[in-house]
Design a protein around this motif. Structure first.
Motif, mmCIF file in Angstrom:
data_model
loop_
_atom_site.group_PDB
_atom_site.id
_atom_site.type_symbol
_atom_site.label_atom_id
_atom_site.label_comp_id
_atom_site.label_asym_id
_atom_site.label_seq_id
_atom_site.Cartn_x
_atom_site.Cartn_y
_atom_site.Cartn_z
ATOM 1 N N GLY A 18 0.809 -1.209 0.000
ATOM 2 C CA GLY A 18 0.000 0.000 0.000
ATOM 3 C C GLY A 18 0.840 1.256 0.000
ATOM 4 N N CYS A 19 0.168 2.389 -0.162
ATOM 5 C CA CYS A 19 0.888 3.638 -0.279
ATOM 6 C C CYS A 19 0.031 4.797 0.220
ATOM 7 N N ASP A 20 0.673 5.658 1.042
ATOM 8 C CA ASP A 20 -0.017 6.852 1.549
ATOM 9 C C ASP A 20 0.489 8.120 0.870
ATOM 10 N N LYS A 21 1.257 7.981 -0.200
ATOM 11 C CA LYS A 21 1.908 9.157 -0.782
ATOM 12 C C LYS A 21 0.997 9.925 -1.743
ATOM 13 N N PHE A 22 0.098 9.255 -2.368
ATOM 14 C CA PHE A 22 -0.868 9.906 -3.267
ATOM 15 C C PHE A 22 -0.232 10.827 -4.300
ATOM 16 N N CYS A 23 0.721 10.326 -5.051
ATOM 17 C CA CYS A 23 1.182 11.066 -6.221
ATOM 18 C C CYS A 23 -0.041 11.236 -7.122
ATOM 19 N N LYS A 24 -0.144 12.408 -7.749
ATOM 20 C CA LYS A 24 -1.436 12.748 -8.362
ATOM 21 C C LYS A 24 -1.812 11.889 -9.567
ATOM 22 N N PHE A 25 -0.831 11.185 -10.129
ATOM 23 C CA PHE A 25 -1.089 10.401 -11.338
ATOM 24 C C PHE A 25 -1.391 8.933 -11.040
ATOM 25 N N CYS A 26 -1.264 8.516 -9.789
ATOM 26 C CA CYS A 26 -1.066 7.079 -9.515
ATOM 27 C C CYS A 26 -2.282 6.388 -8.887
ATOM 28 N N VAL A 27 -2.573 5.188 -9.372
ATOM 29 C CA VAL A 27 -3.730 4.426 -8.870
ATOM 30 C C VAL A 27 -3.399 3.574 -7.637
ATOM 31 N N VAL A 28 -2.102 3.388 -7.374
ATOM 32 C CA VAL A 28 -1.715 2.405 -6.356
ATOM 33 C C VAL A 28 -2.332 2.645 -4.963
ATOM 34 N N PRO A 29 -2.381 3.913 -4.479
ATOM 35 C CA PRO A 29 -3.006 4.098 -3.160
ATOM 36 C C PRO A 29 -4.452 3.617 -3.116
ATOM 37 N N TYR A 30 -5.100 3.588 -4.289
ATOM 38 C CA TYR A 30 -6.503 3.135 -4.336
ATOM 39 C C TYR A 30 -6.606 1.630 -4.575
ATOM 40 N N GLN A 44 5.322 -1.265 -2.030
ATOM 41 C CA GLN A 44 5.129 -0.095 -2.899
ATOM 42 C C GLN A 44 5.971 1.063 -2.388
ATOM 43 N N ASN A 45 6.239 1.033 -1.113
ATOM 44 C CA ASN A 45 7.063 2.045 -0.450
ATOM 45 C C ASN A 45 7.927 1.336 0.562
ATOM 46 N N VAL A 46 8.778 0.456 0.087
ATOM 47 C CA VAL A 46 9.408 -0.529 0.968
ATOM 48 C C VAL A 46 10.289 0.125 2.026
ATOM 49 N N SER A 94 11.478 2.054 -3.612
ATOM 50 C CA SER A 94 11.615 3.054 -2.567
ATOM 51 C C SER A 94 11.185 4.410 -3.079
ATOM 52 N N HIS A 95 10.629 5.201 -2.192
ATOM 53 C CA HIS A 95 10.367 6.611 -2.474
ATOM 54 C C HIS A 95 11.537 7.402 -1.887
ATOM 55 N N PRO A 96 12.030 8.415 -2.589
ATOM 56 C CA PRO A 96 13.224 9.140 -2.105
ATOM 57 C C PRO A 96 13.063 9.752 -0.712
ATOM 58 N N VAL A 145 12.320 8.692 -9.772
ATOM 59 C CA VAL A 145 12.299 10.141 -9.579
ATOM 60 C C VAL A 145 11.167 10.794 -10.377
ATOM 61 N N GLN A 146 10.748 10.168 -11.465
ATOM 62 C CA GLN A 146 9.612 10.594 -12.323
ATOM 63 C C GLN A 146 9.919 11.804 -13.182
ATOM 64 N N SER A 147 10.543 12.834 -12.612
ATOM 65 C CA SER A 147 10.836 14.049 -13.384
ATOM 66 C C SER A 147 12.025 14.760 -12.764
ATOM 67 N N ASN A 201 2.923 16.041 -6.799
ATOM 68 C CA ASN A 201 2.860 15.785 -5.364
ATOM 69 C C ASN A 201 3.911 14.774 -4.914
ATOM 70 N N ARG A 202 5.119 14.885 -5.486
ATOM 71 C CA ARG A 202 6.174 13.961 -5.082
ATOM 72 C C ARG A 202 6.818 14.384 -3.752
ATOM 73 N N ASN A 203 6.627 15.633 -3.362
ATOM 74 C CA ASN A 203 7.109 16.093 -2.057
ATOM 75 C C ASN A 203 8.615 16.098 -1.872
HETATM 76 FE FE1 SF4 Z 1 2.731 5.715 -4.094
HETATM 77 FE FE2 SF4 Z 1 4.675 5.274 -5.825
HETATM 78 FE FE3 SF4 Z 1 2.207 5.588 -6.707
HETATM 79 FE FE4 SF4 Z 1 3.526 7.660 -5.699
HETATM 80 S S1 SF4 Z 1 4.080 6.480 -7.581
HETATM 81 S S2 SF4 Z 1 1.416 7.100 -5.211
HETATM 82 S S3 SF4 Z 1 4.763 6.712 -4.099
HETATM 83 S S4 SF4 Z 1 2.955 3.927 -5.422
#
Ligand code: SF4
Ligand code: SAH
Ligand code: F3S
Length: 435
Positions: free
Chosen positions: A158-170, A203-205, A236-238, A263-265, A275-277
């Motif tokens: 799971g993931c609590d980061k909620f990057c604006k493009f990503c479905v994984v938290p859902y 997802q966020n090991v 990993s998330h940075p 890093v995405q961008s 919203n990568r923070n």
């Molecule tokens: Fe979470 Fe990674 Fe998706 Fe961002 S890209 S919401 S960190 S799973």
């Protein structure tokens, strides 16, 4: 031998691969045998991915193909598992009349029940509960049937980061860390079946935490298991690295010097929009800290090209970041609008521009990958061998940096680490001989 057979097809990421193995163990526990021949199956499971539009489309087109295979035969029970199941839930039934059971990534431990129920009442069903705790309680009691040199072990989901493009938290739900003792037990049982390398998944090991056991502490415990020769973790998330975890790369020889760090961008503006923070500079500083403790460490990454709002300048920032870091391997994707994510209503930039940018990004990434592999030529690498290739001609393994290495030699055994002299390289592979 049982008379019932199941076939499982896995889409998407490594965690889905891990889940498919667990689903297989679950079905074996209710006396199904696994088959590699789809047209033999009484039950078919598609373990699906929802990350980009194409991934989801592929699932539905494969269901269509499947339907054709069984045109003149009795219909197998069809299970749709994984992230498409979670995201679309009962909408799956509207899109396909072929699916019987829809089960999400945190509910698949209930499959034995759902299948037996379906056999009795022939009623379609959906289970998309997000009860991870209960899932691992069931999975921990399963007998592990795998015997692989390199094994995935999910430690965090799971993931609590909620990057604006990503479905994984859902699709995977909120962050959850598994109990460390059951992880160690699972790894011990894998090593009894021949595992030498453990790849910890989440997802966020790097955000793993069970009571006071962080990822660094968990890795130290795993390194104490004699049979484990190599340890890796992904993804990993940075923002989730503590000093102890970074230092470990310099201290723990079993922790391999290769890290997937998306890093995405390279643009601060786009990172913010996503919203990568973290900023570009935060990322570069983090890379430096790793290199300080482990000078030969290699990085791989993910990039999203053409995110809404990305200008030519932002694109140049990404190109420059790639040049600054020098990645040994990377994945790059055109931004894909995903239903339900915050970015979904943003104006997209033209596909012609995006395709050009992707070409440019991939051009340098591929060049860097080839350069890195060429750099290995005429050097010795420690290679952990996994299996023979299909033609039985060569043995396949990976070096410390995860690069596939092929060696023609009949004396190699699966599970051995050998010194290999690298003779040749292409972008994806290395070729060598025993020293
Ligand atoms: Fe979470 Fe990674 Fe998706 Fe961002 S890209 S919401 S960190 S799973
Ligand atoms: N947890 C990981 C990655 C999860 S998904 C992380 O934080 O980076 C794997 C990769 O898919 C992401 O790194 C991203 O590059 C890509 N991805 C995710 N959503 C996407 C989208 N909507 N369009 C294109 N690529 C996407
Ligand atoms: Fe795909 Fe789900 Fe993995 S969306 S990438 S299978 S977490």
């Amino acid at each position: 031998m049982n008379s019932r057979k199941f076939y499982i097809k896995t889409f998407g990421c490594q965690m889905n691969e891990y889940d498919s193995n667990k689903i297989s163990d679950l079905l074996k526990s209710i006396s199904f045998d696994k088959t590699e021949k789809i047209d033999d199956a009484d039950c078919i499971v598609f373990n699906t991915c929802h990350i980009r539009e194409k991934a989801t489309q592929k699932v539905y087109s494969d269901i269509g193909k499947n339907k054709k295979i069984f045109k003149n035969k009795s219909k197998p029970i069809f299970v749709l598992a994984g992230c498409v199941a979670q995201a679309e839930s009962s909408v799956v039934f509207e899109k396909s009349d072929y699916v019987d059971i829809v089960v999400g990534p945190q509910a698949y431990h209930k499959l034995p029940n759902l299948i037996e129920k379906f056999k009795k009442n022939k009623k379609r069903s959906v289970d998309t509960n997000l009860n991870v705790d209960e899932k691992f309680d069931v999975l921990n009691s399963l007998k592990n049937n795998l015997s692989k040199v390199s094994s995935f072990v999910t430690v965090q989901e799971g993931c609590d980061k909620f990057c604006k493009f990503c479905v994984v938290p859902y699709t995977r739900g909120p962050e959850f860390s598994r109990n460390h003792k059951t992880i160690i037990n699972e790894i011990k049982s894998l090593t009894e079946n021949g595992t030498k390398e453990i790849i910890l998944l989440g997802q966020n090991v790097s955000a793993y935490k069970d009571e006071n056991v962080t990822l660094a502490k968990l890795i130290k415990k795993i390194a104490n298991i004699n049979e484990v020769q190599r340890i890796r973790f992904t993804t990993s998330h940075p923002n989730d690295f503590d000093d102890e975890l970074i230092s470990l790369f310099g201290e723990e020889p079993k922790l391999m010097p290769q890290l997937h760090l998306p890093v995405q961008s390279g643009s601060d503006k786009v990172l913010k929009l996503m919203n990568r923070n973290h900023t570009r500079d935060d990322y570069l500083k983090l890379i430096d800290r790793f290199r300080l403790t482990r000078p030969d460490i290699q990085f791989s990454s993910d990039f999203i090209v053409g995110y809404p709002g990305e200008t030519h300048e932002d694109h140049k920032d990404t190109i420059n970041l790639i040049k600054d870091v020098g990645f040994s391997l990377s994945y790059s994707f055109i931004y894909s609008q995903r239903p339900g994510t915050p970015a979904t209503n943003l104006d997209e930039i033209s596909i012609e521009i995006t395709k050009k940018r992707l070409e440019e990004v991939q051009g340098i990434l591929f060049k860097q990958q080839l350069e890195f592999n060429n750099y290995m030529v005429n050097k010795e690498n420690n290679v952990l061998f996994e299996n023979k290739t299909q033609d039985q001609e060569q043995f396949f393994g990976r070096n410390q940096y995860m690069v596939p290495v092929f060696v023609k030699n009949n004396l190699i055994k699966a599970g051995e680490i050998k010194k290999i002299f690298i003779q040749n390289a292409n972008r994806n592979n290395l070729f060598g001989k025993i020293v």
